[in-house]
Design an enzyme around this catalytic site. Structure first.
Site, PDB file in Angstrom:
ATOM      1  N   PRO A   1       0.809  -1.197  -0.166  1.00 46.42           N
ATOM      2  CG  PRO A   1      -0.994  -1.396   1.638  1.00 46.42           C
ATOM      3  CD  PRO A   1       0.471  -2.225   1.110  1.00 46.42           C
ATOM      4  CG  ASN A   2      -0.564   4.576   0.915  1.00 46.67           C
ATOM      5  OD1 ASN A   2      -1.369   4.803   0.287  1.00 46.67           O
ATOM      6  ND2 ASN A   2      -0.770   3.888   2.048  1.00 46.67           N
TER       7      ASN A   2
ATOM      8  NE  ARG B   1       3.372   7.253   1.943  1.00 43.28           N
ATOM      9  CZ  ARG B   1       3.762   6.196   2.623  1.00 43.28           C
ATOM     10  NH1 ARG B   1       4.100   5.338   1.886  1.00 43.28           N
ATOM     11  NH2 ARG B   1       3.373   5.908   3.794  1.00 43.28           N
TER      12      ARG B   1
ATOM     13  CE1 TYR C   1       8.256   5.408   3.373  1.00 38.98           C
ATOM     14  CE2 TYR C   1       7.160   7.364   3.244  1.00 38.98           C
ATOM     15  CZ  TYR C   1       7.428   6.148   3.758  1.00 38.98           C
ATOM     16  OH  TYR C   1       6.692   5.652   4.816  1.00 38.98           O
TER      17      TYR C   1
ATOM     18  CG  ASN D   1       8.254  -1.636   1.365  1.00 37.43           C
ATOM     19  OD1 ASN D   1       7.399  -1.413   2.239  1.00 37.43           O
ATOM     20  ND2 ASN D   1       9.358  -0.566   1.030  1.00 37.43           N
TER      21      ASN D   1
ATOM     22  CB  ALA E   1       0.845   0.487   6.822  1.00 39.06           C
TER      23      ALA E   1
ATOM     24  CD  GLU F   1       9.977  -6.812   7.083  1.00 41.79           C
ATOM     25  OE1 GLU F   1       8.826  -6.392   7.427  1.00 41.79           O
ATOM     26  OE2 GLU F   1      10.657  -7.396   7.860  1.00 41.79           O
TER      27      GLU F   1
ATOM     28  CG  HIS G   1      10.382  -1.888   6.084  1.00 38.24           C
ATOM     29  ND1 HIS G   1       9.032  -1.559   5.708  1.00 38.24           N
ATOM     30  CD2 HIS G   1      10.394  -2.990   6.548  1.00 38.24           C
ATOM     31  CE1 HIS G   1       8.382  -2.781   6.017  1.00 38.24           C
ATOM     32  NE2 HIS G   1       9.045  -3.787   6.712  1.00 38.24           N
TER      33      HIS G   1
ATOM     34  NE  ARG H   1       8.810   7.127   9.235  1.00 42.26           N
ATOM     35  CZ  ARG H   1       7.789   6.586   8.244  1.00 42.26           C
ATOM     36  NH1 ARG H   1       8.131   5.630   7.593  1.00 42.26           N
ATOM     37  NH2 ARG H   1       6.591   7.253   8.100  1.00 42.26           N
TER      38      ARG H   1
END
Length: 143
Positions: free
Chosen positions: A12-13, A20, A25, A74, A77, A98, A100, A107
């Protein structure tokens, strides 16, 4: 013949990379970065999939795992609460790394824990988009 495919899967996103929150990012769209990544690994087929929907990610991973030398995930959320994705990574037989883009430990507190880490072969975070290159290199090296 052994697969020379690595699947890069963004959740998502992540379709909004480049616009964004560029301070977190970066400002490079993923498609542009993917072209560079493919240039770095010309002997490999890097297959890209992105979805904002959990079920689509699960269906894709299940359907492509038999043909893949590895997957880079990735999950955005979803990494923090999707037991369905965790079960998928546990169930498929290809290795999953994984990734990120940001360092989750720096964060918001709700981002500090990822439930996918325990079922992935490794987790890369905080290296920006370069984390994907490192993940591809790892998956190739472990063959």
């Amino acid at each position: 013949m052994e697969s020379r495919q690595i699947h890069i899967i963004n959740g998502p996103n992540l379709n909004m990379l480049g616009t964004r929150e560029p301070e977190i990012y970066g400002s490079t769209p993923f498609d542009e970065y993917l072209d560079r990544l493919r240039d770095l690994f010309p002997a490999w087929e890097l297959v890209y999939f992105q979805s904002n929907h959990e079920g689509d990610l699960i269906d894709y991973m299940q359907s492509q795992a038999p043909y893949s030398s590895g997957m880079i995930l990735n999950a955005g959320a979803l990494s923090h609460y999707s037991y369905a994705l965790q079960d998928t990574v546990r169930a498929i037989e290809c290795p999953v790394v994984e990734v990120h883009i940001s360092n989750l430990a720096t964060r918001e507190p709700h981002r500090h824990v990822t439930i996918l880490s325990e079922v992935c072969v490794g987790t890369l975070m905080g290296f920006g988009l370069d984390g994907y290159r490192l993940a591809v290199a790892h998956l190739i090296a472990r063959r």
